[in-house]
Design a protein around this motif. Sequence first.
Motif, short mmCIF file in Angstrom:
data_model
loop_
_atom_site.label_atom_id
_atom_site.label_comp_id
_atom_site.label_asym_id
_atom_site.label_seq_id
_atom_site.Cartn_x
_atom_site.Cartn_y
_atom_site.Cartn_z
N PRO A 242 42.67 67.15 65.45
CA PRO A 242 43.46 67.77 64.39
C PRO A 242 42.91 69.14 64.01
CG PRO A 242 42.97 65.49 63.85
CD PRO A 242 42.16 65.83 65.06
N ARG A 243 43.77 69.99 63.54
CA ARG A 243 43.37 71.32 63.08
C ARG A 243 42.50 71.18 61.83
NH1 ARG A 243 47.44 75.86 60.63
NH2 ARG A 243 45.81 77.29 59.95
N SER A 244 41.37 71.87 61.81
CA SER A 244 40.48 71.85 60.66
C SER A 244 40.68 73.08 59.80
CB SER A 244 39.01 71.81 61.10
OG SER A 244 38.71 70.59 61.69
N VAL A 245 40.64 72.88 58.49
CA VAL A 245 40.71 73.98 57.54
C VAL A 245 39.51 73.86 56.59
CG1 VAL A 245 43.21 74.24 57.70
CG2 VAL A 245 42.25 72.70 55.99
N ALA A 246 39.31 74.88 55.80
CA ALA A 246 38.10 75.01 54.99
C ALA A 246 37.90 73.92 53.95
CB ALA A 246 38.06 76.37 54.32
N ASP A 247 38.96 73.54 53.25
CA ASP A 247 38.78 72.61 52.13
C ASP A 247 40.09 71.94 51.75
OD1 ASP A 247 40.23 74.58 50.77
OD2 ASP A 247 38.44 75.45 49.87
N ALA A 248 40.03 71.12 50.70
CA ALA A 248 41.21 70.36 50.27
C ALA A 248 42.34 71.27 49.80
CB ALA A 248 40.82 69.40 49.15
N GLN A 249 42.01 72.42 49.19
CA GLN A 249 43.05 73.34 48.75
C GLN A 249 43.84 73.86 49.95
OE1 GLN A 249 42.63 72.08 46.30
NE2 GLN A 249 42.29 73.40 44.57
N ALA A 250 43.14 74.18 51.02
CA ALA A 250 43.81 74.65 52.24
C ALA A 250 44.66 73.55 52.86
CB ALA A 250 42.78 75.17 53.24
N VAL A 251 44.17 72.32 52.82
CA VAL A 251 44.95 71.18 53.33
C VAL A 251 46.24 71.07 52.54
CG1 VAL A 251 45.06 68.66 53.52
CG2 VAL A 251 42.99 69.87 54.21
N LYS A 252 46.13 71.08 51.23
CA LYS A 252 47.30 70.92 50.37
C LYS A 252 48.31 72.05 50.60
CE LYS A 252 46.92 71.12 45.87
NZ LYS A 252 46.71 70.78 44.44
N LYS A 253 47.82 73.26 50.75
CA LYS A 253 48.71 74.41 50.97
C LYS A 253 49.48 74.26 52.29
CE LYS A 253 48.79 79.42 51.24
NZ LYS A 253 48.02 80.65 51.22
N LEU A 254 48.77 73.88 53.37
CA LEU A 254 49.44 73.71 54.66
C LEU A 254 50.42 72.54 54.63
CD1 LEU A 254 46.56 74.35 57.21
CD2 LEU A 254 48.70 75.61 57.03
N VAL A 255 50.01 71.44 54.05
CA VAL A 255 50.87 70.25 54.01
C VAL A 255 52.12 70.51 53.17
CG1 VAL A 255 51.02 67.86 53.22
CG2 VAL A 255 49.04 68.61 54.53
N SER A 256 51.95 71.16 52.03
CA SER A 256 53.10 71.41 51.16
C SER A 256 54.13 72.33 51.83
CB SER A 256 52.66 72.00 49.83
OG SER A 256 52.14 73.31 50.00
N GLY A 257 53.67 73.19 52.73
CA GLY A 257 54.57 74.13 53.39
C GLY A 257 55.18 73.65 54.68
N SER A 258 54.79 72.48 55.14
CA SER A 258 55.30 71.97 56.42
C SER A 258 55.70 70.50 56.28
CB SER A 258 54.24 72.10 57.50
OG SER A 258 54.67 71.48 58.68
N PRO A 259 56.98 70.19 56.48
CA PRO A 259 57.43 68.80 56.32
C PRO A 259 56.79 67.81 57.29
CG PRO A 259 59.29 70.29 56.71
CD PRO A 259 58.06 71.09 56.83
N ASN A 260 56.22 68.28 58.41
CA ASN A 260 55.62 67.36 59.37
C ASN A 260 54.11 67.29 59.30
OD1 ASN A 260 58.19 66.83 60.26
ND2 ASN A 260 58.08 68.27 61.94
N ALA A 261 53.51 68.08 58.42
CA ALA A 261 52.05 68.07 58.30
C ALA A 261 51.60 66.86 57.47
CB ALA A 261 51.57 69.36 57.64
N ILE A 262 50.41 66.41 57.77
CA ILE A 262 49.81 65.29 57.05
C ILE A 262 48.33 65.64 56.83
CG2 ILE A 262 49.38 64.04 59.22
CD1 ILE A 262 49.79 61.42 57.64
N GLY A 263 47.82 65.28 55.68
CA GLY A 263 46.43 65.58 55.36
C GLY A 263 45.87 64.57 54.38
N TYR A 264 44.70 64.87 53.86
CA TYR A 264 44.08 63.99 52.87
C TYR A 264 43.32 64.84 51.86
CZ TYR A 264 40.27 64.79 56.15
OH TYR A 264 39.35 65.39 56.98
N ILE A 265 43.40 64.41 50.62
CA ILE A 265 42.74 65.09 49.51
C ILE A 265 42.31 64.04 48.48
CG2 ILE A 265 44.02 67.27 49.79
CD1 ILE A 265 45.85 66.37 47.46
N ASP A 266 41.58 64.47 47.48
CA ASP A 266 41.25 63.59 46.37
C ASP A 266 42.51 63.38 45.53
OD1 ASP A 266 40.19 63.32 43.34
OD2 ASP A 266 38.79 62.41 44.77
N LYS A 267 42.68 62.18 45.04
CA LYS A 267 43.87 61.83 44.26
C LYS A 267 44.06 62.75 43.06
CE LYS A 267 46.23 57.85 42.31
NZ LYS A 267 46.17 56.39 42.12
N SER A 268 42.97 63.22 42.48
CA SER A 268 43.06 64.10 41.31
C SER A 268 43.69 65.45 41.63
CB SER A 268 41.66 64.32 40.72
OG SER A 268 40.85 65.06 41.62
#
Length: 142
Positions: free
Chosen positions: A103-129
């Motif tokens: 899988p593509r690696s990004v710097a942190d949870a904020q980057a994961v959330k940004k990529l996932v929110s902008g792509s309907p097929n992306a999947i990631g993981y973050i803290d529930k908070s």
Amino acid sequence: MKRIIRPVLLASLLWTCAAACHAQLVVIVSAKNPLASLGESDVADLYLGRTSQLPGGAQAVPIDQAEDDAQRIDFYRLVTGKSQAQLRAYWSKLIFTGRGTPPRSVADAQAVKKLVSGSPNAIGYIDKSELDSTVKAVLTLH
């Protein structure tokens, strides 16, 4: 003065540790994605390259956090049961044989959330908070 500072520092440290111990990871997709939930085995298959499709047939784009990130370490331990060393060996073998790409690696949870929110097929993981209206949880990890 030292008698006051030490207990305050100790209490602060214990609170921080307690908060970290109760952190809960969630697997996320874009709020625009129709997917309602995923099982742990589905997520493991996506992140280990065993499948490249989400249920329903859409091409999945798994997004990872940085290799040394605590959330990544916890995620793989919970979902696949593998350590970081085991994952490196696993992916080295697949890459060498031409059977997979990690899988593509990004710097942190904020980057994961940004990529996932902008792509309907992306999947990631973050803290529930860190959930907000741009993404939705499809699996909560314990």
